[in-house]
Design an enzyme around this catalytic site. Structure first.
Site, PDB file in Angstrom:
ATOM      1  N   CYS A  21      -1.406  59.671   8.410  1.00  0.00           N
ATOM      2  CA  CYS A  21      -2.298  59.043   9.387  1.00  0.00           C
ATOM      3  C   CYS A  21      -3.528  59.893   9.687  1.00  0.00           C
ATOM      4  O   CYS A  21      -4.440  59.439  10.376  1.00  0.00           O
ATOM      5  CB  CYS A  21      -1.529  58.741  10.667  1.00  0.00           C
ATOM      6  SG  CYS A  21      -0.395  57.342  10.488  1.00  0.00           S
ATOM      7  N   LYS A  24      -6.937  58.368   8.697  1.00  0.00           N
ATOM      8  CA  LYS A  24      -7.608  57.319   9.458  1.00  0.00           C
ATOM      9  C   LYS A  24      -9.081  57.646   9.694  1.00  0.00           C
ATOM     10  O   LYS A  24      -9.456  58.806   9.904  1.00  0.00           O
ATOM     11  CB  LYS A  24      -6.924  57.131  10.815  1.00  0.00           C
ATOM     12  CG  LYS A  24      -5.660  56.298  10.780  1.00  0.00           C
ATOM     13  CD  LYS A  24      -5.193  55.987  12.191  1.00  0.00           C
ATOM     14  CE  LYS A  24      -4.008  55.043  12.203  1.00  0.00           C
ATOM     15  NZ  LYS A  24      -3.590  54.698  13.579  1.00  0.00           N
ATOM     16  N   ASP A  54      -4.741  47.245  19.789  1.00  0.00           N
ATOM     17  CA  ASP A  54      -3.277  47.268  19.815  1.00  0.00           C
ATOM     18  C   ASP A  54      -2.717  47.504  18.424  1.00  0.00           C
ATOM     19  O   ASP A  54      -3.455  47.607  17.433  1.00  0.00           O
ATOM     20  CB  ASP A  54      -2.736  45.959  20.407  1.00  0.00           C
ATOM     21  CG  ASP A  54      -1.549  46.188  21.337  1.00  0.00           C
ATOM     22  OD1 ASP A  54      -0.693  47.022  20.983  1.00  0.00           O
ATOM     23  OD2 ASP A  54      -1.486  45.549  22.387  1.00  0.00           O
ATOM     24  N   ASP A  95       4.550  49.479  13.646  1.00  0.00           N
ATOM     25  CA  ASP A  95       3.642  48.636  14.413  1.00  0.00           C
ATOM     26  C   ASP A  95       4.317  47.341  14.871  1.00  0.00           C
ATOM     27  O   ASP A  95       3.974  46.790  15.918  1.00  0.00           O
ATOM     28  CB  ASP A  95       2.396  48.302  13.586  1.00  0.00           C
ATOM     29  CG  ASP A  95       1.465  49.489  13.444  1.00  0.00           C
ATOM     30  OD1 ASP A  95       1.553  50.423  14.265  1.00  0.00           O
ATOM     31  OD2 ASP A  95       0.651  49.502  12.502  1.00  0.00           O
ATOM     32  N   SER A 145      -1.404  45.556  -6.291  1.00  0.00           N
ATOM     33  CA  SER A 145      -1.593  46.913  -6.813  1.00  0.00           C
ATOM     34  C   SER A 145      -2.931  47.023  -7.529  1.00  0.00           C
ATOM     35  O   SER A 145      -3.424  46.055  -8.110  1.00  0.00           O
ATOM     36  CB  SER A 145      -0.458  47.279  -7.787  1.00  0.00           C
ATOM     37  OG  SER A 145      -0.455  46.392  -8.900  1.00  0.00           O
TER      38      SER A 145
END
Length: 352
Positions: A21, A24, A54, A95, A145
């Site tokens: 992460c 990001k 959110d 999530d 892919s």
């Protein structure tokens, strides 16, 4: 020191400019990019869109069901291809859990440097993701892919939730207690890993944490006293706390002494293992954060440390706080604890 290699000679983390992460886009840049997005108003069945940053979109299907849809993918945070697949899939499914939902299906997102990586390693990445989905009780029912310069893997995940049990990040209430479900410090540990300075024992803890599905989110959504949910990922604890504060129009008070750190994270941070994403996070939202004067720059870096597949951050009534913590502990989340509270006041996050 831990550095399990894939079956070919190239470290997965060497093929990517970032990992997990921490890849990001910085929150400030992302906010600017999304500023021209059309309004979500007019879509009456869209319960959650982009307005409050959110964890997933939520669309009401009928009086009993709402569809949760999300996508999440990134570049390797570890060198073992199977672990990479597991971590990426766990992170994507989080999530759905963070909205209070139950996953029902996933699609794989795959971008691999075909001429650099072996087919065996690529297969192990896919298997890792599929095994996590199997543990969540869902199929990887398809995907897409491409041949890319850097290895990328993740999921588009879908889930279901009762419309009245959707838990947004913008619905905290004054007087709520804040509870965090997992230990912090994955970014620090991954930075040490890349420098071959993470012990075997600490690597094992990092893998255990990042592959632990946030299933408590399902049960938390059924508790009336749980008002808001989100998961702590790339923007760090302070970034995701700020999203709750901004959306709920409250002040969040966080007690630094109560924060749960994964083993040896403070020591590793003091040695300089702080990611570049941590600094970018602070630049993006630091103006909304009030830090106790006694906190050091290193501790600030720990607070903005990007978490890959991090824990759920819960805002709940004080009378159900013990029940929430016990729920986490019963499902194997040993680091879960109270870390602060929400108060009336100008939106912001205060760390004492």
């Amino acid at each position: 020191m831990s550095n399990p290699l894939s079956t070919d000679a190239v470290r997965l983390t060497s093929l990517a400019h970032g990992g997990g992460c921490g890849c990001k886009i910085a929150p400030g840049v992302l906010s600017e990019l999304l500023s021209s997005m059309p309004s979500m108003q007019g879509y009456t069945n869209l319960l959650v869109g982009t307005d409050t940053s959110d964890d997933a979109a939520v669309y009401q299907l009928n009086e009993q069901q709402a569809l949760i849809a999300t996508t999440d993918f990134f570049m390797p945070i570890v060198d073992d291809p199977y672990d990479f697949g597991r971590i990426a899939a766990t992170n994507a499914l989080s999530d759905v859990y963070a909205m209070g939902g139950t996953p029902i299906m996933a699609l794989a997102i795959v971008g691999m440097p075909i001429n650099t990586m072996s087919k065996t390693d690529i297969g192990l990445i896919l298997k890792g993701g599929a095994d996590v989905c199997q543990a969540a009780g869902i199929p990887v029912a398809g995907g897409h892919s491409i041949d890319s310069v850097e290895p990328i893997y993740g999921l588009a995940a879908m889930g279901l939730v009762h419309p009245k049990q959707v838990r947004k990040n913008a619905s905290a209430q004054a007087g709520d207690v804040l509870i965090l479900g997992k230990g912090l410090g994955v970014g620090v540990m991954s930075a040490a890993f890349k420098k071959n300075q993470l012990s075997d024992a600490d690597y094992a803890v990092m893998i255990q944490s990042t592959t632990q599905l946030n299933k408590p989110g399902i049960a938390l959504a059924s508790l009336d006293g749980v008002h808001a949910l989100t998961d702590v990922t790339g923007f760090g604890l302070l970034g995701h706390a700020w999203e709750i504060a901004r959306g709920s129009e409250l002040q969040l008070m966080i007690d630094f002494a109560q924060l749960p750190w994964l083993p040896n994270v403070p020591e590793l941070a003091a040695q300089g293992f702080i990611t570049g994403a941590s600094g970018r996070n602070w630049q993006a939202y630091g103006e909304h954060i009030d830090l106790c004067a006694s906190l050091t720059e290193t501790q600030r870096g720990m607070l903005t440390d990007p978490q890959t597949s991090g824990g759920l951050l819960v805002s709940c009534r004080p009378d159900v706080a013990d029940q929430v913590v016990a729920l986490f502990h019963d499902q194997g989340f040993e680091y879960a604890c109270v870390i602060g509270e929400a108060q009336r006041g100008a939106p912001g996050v205060h760390v004492r």
